[in-house]
Design a protein around this motif. Sequence first.
Motif, PDB file in Angstrom:
ATOM      1  N   ALA A 104       0.822  -1.207   0.000  1.00  0.00           N
ATOM      2  CA  ALA A 104       0.000   0.000   0.000  1.00  0.00           C
ATOM      3  C   ALA A 104       0.858   1.259   0.000  1.00  0.00           C
ATOM      4  N   ILE A 105       2.058   1.170   0.579  1.00  0.00           N
ATOM      5  CA  ILE A 105       2.984   2.315   0.536  1.00  0.00           C
ATOM      6  C   ILE A 105       3.440   2.536  -0.901  1.00  0.00           C
ATOM      7  N   TYR A 106       3.823   1.447  -1.576  1.00  0.00           N
ATOM      8  CA  TYR A 106       4.158   1.546  -3.003  1.00  0.00           C
ATOM      9  C   TYR A 106       2.941   2.026  -3.801  1.00  0.00           C
ATOM     10  N   GLY A 107       1.761   1.665  -3.332  1.00  0.00           N
ATOM     11  CA  GLY A 107       0.535   2.035  -4.034  1.00  0.00           C
ATOM     12  C   GLY A 107       0.062   3.457  -3.787  1.00  0.00           C
ATOM     13  N   MET A 160       1.585   8.335  10.236  1.00  0.00           N
ATOM     14  CA  MET A 160       2.546   7.675   9.342  1.00  0.00           C
ATOM     15  C   MET A 160       3.845   8.478   9.193  1.00  0.00           C
ATOM     16  N   PRO A 161       5.001   7.825   9.331  1.00  0.00           N
ATOM     17  CA  PRO A 161       6.281   8.482   9.006  1.00  0.00           C
ATOM     18  C   PRO A 161       6.352   8.765   7.503  1.00  0.00           C
ATOM     19  N   PRO A 162       7.326   9.509   7.033  1.00  0.00           N
ATOM     20  CA  PRO A 162       7.474   9.753   5.597  1.00  0.00           C
ATOM     21  C   PRO A 162       7.504   8.436   4.811  1.00  0.00           C
ATOM     22  N   LEU A 163       6.778   8.403   3.713  1.00  0.00           N
ATOM     23  CA  LEU A 163       6.651   7.162   2.953  1.00  0.00           C
ATOM     24  C   LEU A 163       7.994   6.636   2.461  1.00  0.00           C
ATOM     25  N   GLU A 164       8.888   7.546   2.079  1.00  0.00           N
ATOM     26  CA  GLU A 164      10.190   7.110   1.567  1.00  0.00           C
ATOM     27  C   GLU A 164      11.000   6.379   2.645  1.00  0.00           C
ATOM     28  N   GLU A 165      10.737   6.659   3.911  1.00  0.00           N
ATOM     29  CA  GLU A 165      11.410   5.937   4.984  1.00  0.00           C
ATOM     30  C   GLU A 165      10.772   4.563   5.203  1.00  0.00           C
ATOM     31  N   VAL A 166       9.455   4.517   5.081  1.00  0.00           N
ATOM     32  CA  VAL A 166       8.750   3.247   5.282  1.00  0.00           C
ATOM     33  C   VAL A 166       9.133   2.233   4.207  1.00  0.00           C
ATOM     34  N   ILE A 167       9.389   2.719   2.999  1.00  0.00           N
ATOM     35  CA  ILE A 167       9.782   1.844   1.890  1.00  0.00           C
ATOM     36  C   ILE A 167      11.013   1.014   2.242  1.00  0.00           C
ATOM     37  N   LEU A 168      11.889   1.552   3.080  1.00  0.00           N
ATOM     38  CA  LEU A 168      13.144   0.886   3.434  1.00  0.00           C
ATOM     39  C   LEU A 168      13.024   0.012   4.678  1.00  0.00           C
ATOM     40  N   SER A 169      11.814  -0.323   5.081  1.00  0.00           N
ATOM     41  CA  SER A 169      11.588  -1.123   6.286  1.00  0.00           C
ATOM     42  C   SER A 169      12.342  -2.455   6.226  1.00  0.00           C
ATOM     43  N   PRO A 170      12.921  -2.903   7.351  1.00  0.00           N
ATOM     44  CA  PRO A 170      13.626  -4.197   7.379  1.00  0.00           C
ATOM     45  C   PRO A 170      12.697  -5.348   7.010  1.00  0.00           C
ATOM     46  N   ALA A 171      13.221  -6.278   6.223  1.00  0.00           N
ATOM     47  CA  ALA A 171      12.497  -7.492   5.801  1.00  0.00           C
ATOM     48  C   ALA A 171      11.215  -7.170   5.047  1.00  0.00           C
ATOM     49  N   GLY A 172      11.095  -5.933   4.521  1.00  0.00           N
ATOM     50  CA  GLY A 172       9.895  -5.560   3.783  1.00  0.00           C
ATOM     51  C   GLY A 172       8.653  -5.498   4.646  1.00  0.00           C
ATOM     52  N   GLN A 173       8.812  -5.419   5.960  1.00  0.00           N
ATOM     53  CA  GLN A 173       7.696  -5.384   6.901  1.00  0.00           C
ATOM     54  C   GLN A 173       7.528  -3.954   7.414  1.00  0.00           C
ATOM     55  N   ALA A 174       6.519  -3.259   6.888  1.00  0.00           N
ATOM     56  CA  ALA A 174       6.326  -1.848   7.217  1.00  0.00           C
ATOM     57  C   ALA A 174       5.781  -1.648   8.626  1.00  0.00           C
ATOM     58  N   LEU A 175       4.949  -2.570   9.096  1.00  0.00           N
ATOM     59  CA  LEU A 175       4.241  -2.349  10.353  1.00  0.00           C
ATOM     60  C   LEU A 175       5.169  -2.208  11.564  1.00  0.00           C
ATOM     61  N   PRO A 176       6.132  -3.121  11.796  1.00  0.00           N
ATOM     62  CA  PRO A 176       7.027  -2.926  12.943  1.00  0.00           C
ATOM     63  C   PRO A 176       7.795  -1.614  12.860  1.00  0.00           C
ATOM     64  N   PHE A 177       8.199  -1.229  11.644  1.00  0.00           N
ATOM     65  CA  PHE A 177       8.930   0.028  11.477  1.00  0.00           C
ATOM     66  C   PHE A 177       8.056   1.217  11.847  1.00  0.00           C
ATOM     67  N   ILE A 178       6.813   1.206  11.396  1.00  0.00           N
ATOM     68  CA  ILE A 178       5.893   2.311  11.715  1.00  0.00           C
ATOM     69  C   ILE A 178       5.655   2.384  13.222  1.00  0.00           C
ATOM     70  N   PHE A 179       5.396   1.239  13.848  1.00  0.00           N
ATOM     71  CA  PHE A 179       5.186   1.217  15.301  1.00  0.00           C
ATOM     72  C   PHE A 179       6.406   1.754  16.042  1.00  0.00           C
ATOM     73  N   HIS A 180       7.578   1.290  15.643  1.00  0.00           N
ATOM     74  CA  HIS A 180       8.825   1.701  16.285  1.00  0.00           C
ATOM     75  C   HIS A 180       9.026   3.209  16.141  1.00  0.00           C
TER      76      HIS A 180
END
Length: 524
Positions: free
Chosen positions: A77-80, A309-329
């Motif tokens: 959805a971030i890519y979308g 939501m943090p900036p989308l360009e940062e979420v794109i780089l989430s570890p293991a392609g998992q956006a949710l833990p990165f957003i929570f963190h």
Amino acid sequence: MTADATFEEKKAELAPVQSVTSAEKGHVGYLNGSGNEIELLGYKPELQKNRSMLTLLFQSLAIAAIPYGEGGPLISAIYGGGQLSIFLGWIIVLILDECVALSLGELASRYPTSAGPYYWSFQIAPKKSKVILSFITGWVWLIGNWTITLSVNFGFASLISATISMYHPDFVATAWQLLLIFYAITLLTMVICTFGNKFLPTVDIICAAFTAISIFIIMIALSVKADVGRHSASYALGHYDKSFAGWGGFTFFIGLLPAAYTFSAIGMISAMAEEVDHPATKVPTAISLCVPVGGIAGLFFIIPICVTMPPLEEVILSPAGQALPFIFHTVMGSPGGGLGLTFLVLLITLFCSISITVAASRCTWAFARDEAIPGSKLFAKVHHSLGVPVYAIILVTVVQMLLGLINLGSSSAFLAFVSVGVQALAVSYAIPIGTSLFQGRRDVSQAKWNCGRIIGPIANVIALCWICFEVVLFSMPTALPVTEVSMNYASVVLVGFMALAGTWYFAHARKVYKGPPESDGIIG
């Protein structure tokens, strides 16, 4: 009329039912509230009836697992495009998938058996094409059950890996480490589903309550902490950035993938029909309520994420392609805060793994009962003391573990199995829905639970159009340009599976598979 006469009439009415066994494939009559649905559909009752309409609904919600179903593939959805795709895409998919749910509910009411879509196709299709169409539907249905369960369990492993990375940024799970985590999950789930059947309805109730509480906690925590700030309502619900996927104007539809994945398995609950009394009304009710109940709950989950939501360009780089833990963190401002929220999602995912494995095992057992898969006699056995098809549960586990090995050679090939789960389930829904519509809906119009002459056909048409688009959507790579890693091989994998099924049919199955029992179904 005397009491003795009444008794004799009831005895005569039930006599044909008592003679039906799972080995007899004869024509079976109508039912008018006698409570013997499974016998009249041609099967001998073998499973414990320990479910209710509410526990079926809770199981379907556990399978949807809103925080995981939407959060696991959230990177799509971030890519979308971000917030617009997440919020508006959720609402659009709810409407479309409710049409699918209503269409499936009608069929499940007329033919309430664990055999599900392939049984429906057999009963509705023209006589000349009954057997082959039900065989095709059954194998697509089986593949969908196996691979969607695989996607949940492997996604669970990936989520655990990403969560560890929040605490230890230098940690990146190797393919072997990820595989071992995945194996541990599948084996744990197998043990629970095998030995804990009598507790599973209670587990589904606990899951529903825990999911509601977790969504409330996540909503409050994100809204209060909001460490990277809060967006305005217009930005939170309407921000759209199509620069990440490279699909131009089509980018928005890529953002529909998480919501579509969340509700892709709504039909799997039909495999539980033989574990509930009066399934002709309870199963379709549970199927039809899953989307609106889960959809409303989901809004309380996704809106706080969109707002903080943090900036989308940062979420794109989430570890293991998992956006949710990165957003929570990031939103909570600390690994501890992010871990606390992610831990809630991990528990929900465990519940999902259990519930979806149960449903997949019942599908496998039912198809084996009709002699449609290799080793049918073994996989159709029900353990008398445990009350579950133990060998079918083991088969579901072994298939997942073997397919998981694919990830060692190619992560893109494994991702194809994730997408093919959604595609296969969708196609298995479309075949009986389309056949019913083509036949003038004459079967479902007599079901105890149906949508009527106006809403029914509209829901069928919308469902079929959405399924066609969904199959295409899940065949597409998330981002352009396409590389060997980003290429989506889902359609190739689906065709490959069906080629294997076709080979089995011509080599042996056509000699023994005559379709499920003939039946007039359940009428009001």
